[in-house]
Design an enzyme around this catalytic site. Structure first.
Site, mmCIF file in Angstrom:
data_model
loop_
_atom_site.group_PDB
_atom_site.id
_atom_site.type_symbol
_atom_site.label_atom_id
_atom_site.label_comp_id
_atom_site.label_asym_id
_atom_site.label_seq_id
_atom_site.Cartn_x
_atom_site.Cartn_y
_atom_site.Cartn_z
ATOM 1 C CB CYS A 135 -0.922 0.021 1.210
ATOM 2 S SG CYS A 135 -1.954 -1.434 1.409
ATOM 3 C CB ILE A 136 3.516 2.552 2.016
ATOM 4 C CG1 ILE A 136 4.575 1.479 2.250
ATOM 5 C CG2 ILE A 136 2.444 2.508 3.099
ATOM 6 C CD1 ILE A 136 5.372 1.673 3.540
#
Length: 331
Positions: free
Chosen positions: A318-319
């Site tokens: 997600c990052i």
């Protein structure tokens, strides 16, 4: 027929893009330590380009030094997979899909005025042709195999807070136009925790990922007391019958102070010659890393403690956002 194609994550990268946590619920030393640990792990395999709010550039340099390249832009948040572009390739070279971003379906806690501009900024820095889209979508809501198939969930692209009135047919048409896919495989939903506060309402990248054509790594919750245990059967039914399914068991820990966790080893990043994987100081960490090593032969698997990231609603995938290499160019 689209002239663009989204490469599989296993194809060569030019770099990985990230955003530095500096405000709101992604703030805090535990978050900065986690984001920095991921960046340093990825940098062992390929260059890392970090977007930093101008107010936090000194802080980011204190944590990361010269290990990454810095780009300054105002930020609301730090989930580059979702606020950044989805990179594609084609006859014109590198492209970047600029989805509409509205805070994961206009959630009450989200702010996105600054983040909605990040995809275009990153595309410009990367020298990519911008591929516009009217669809509200995030990078965590799609996974491709690079051979014409994309995985999605019914609760993300069809979310009334994202795309009110859109049908599966319209979503599929837009995915074909922007990503160059032919087949769209719809999973019914995501993990239970992902529908609570700070969740995404069902991102696929915490549930399943394709390691090769017709091969999927599937999150499996064996604990019968965990609500995600009931998801196993409907997820399997949604996958094509001729696919190979590799089970990736959930961590042994099933709860934290807020209820059933969504800790998942599926939410990893594939890099050049490596895999950066989530760990949780859990008895199943070693088994998960072994499964990932077998799923990605020839790549070194590096585990990073992702508990501080998951506490804020996501994981390593997600990052991060990979930028694919153009054949004949930099890799």
């Amino acid at each position: 027929m689209s002239t663009w194609r989204m490469p599989a994550e296993t194809e060569p990268h030019t770099c990985t893009w990230m955003a530095w946590p500096s405000s709101g619920y992604t703030d805090g030393d535990d978050a900065r330590h986690a984001w920095a640990s991921v960046a340093l792990a990825v940098a062992e395999f390929e260059p890392v380009r970090m977007v930093v709010d101008p107010s936090a550039i000194r802080d980011a340099r204190n944590w990361l030094g010269g290990a990454v390249e810095y780009f300054q832009a105002p930020l609301d948040d730090a989930w580059m997979r979702d606020i950044g572009p989805t990179f594609v390739v084609g006859p014109a070279g590198l492209g970047a899909v600029d989805w509409v971003f509205n805070g994961w379906g206009a959630q009450s806690w989200a702010t996105w005025e600054k983040d909605a501009r990040i995809a275009r900024r990153v595309a410009e820095w990367a020298g990519a042709t911008i591929v516009g889209s009217e669809m509200v979508n995030e990078g965590g809501g799609i996974h491709v195999d690079g051979h014409g198939t994309v995985l999605v969930t019914e609760t993300v692209q069809l979310d009334p807070g994202r795309n009110p009135g859109w049908t599966k047919e319209r979503v599929e048409g837009e995915l074909r136009r922007t990503l160059g896919v032919r087949e769209v495989v719809w999973l019914p939903r995501g993990l239970t925790r992902d529908y609570e506060e700070f969740g995404t309402r069902g991102h696929v990248d915490i549930v399943a990922t394709m390691t090769a054509e017709k091969t999927v790594l599937l999150h499996v919750q064996h604990a019968p007391e965990h609500p995600d245990h009931l998801l196993d059967a409907p997820l399997r039914r949604a996958l094509p019958a001729d696919w190979t399914i590799i089970d990736l068991p959930a961590p042994a820990g099933v709860e934290d102070g807020h209820g059933p966790v969504d800790h998942s080893y599926v939410n990893h990043l594939v890099c050049n010659a490596g895999v950066v994987a989530c760990t949780f100081d859990d008895p199943r960490d070693a088994q998960a890393l072994e499964i990932l090593a077998a799923a990605y032969p020839g790549r070194r698997v590096a585990g990073v403690d992702a508990r501080a990231i998951f506490a804020r609603g996501g994981g390593i995938h997600c990052i991060t956002q990979q930028e694919p290499a153009i054949p004949g160019g930099e890799s």
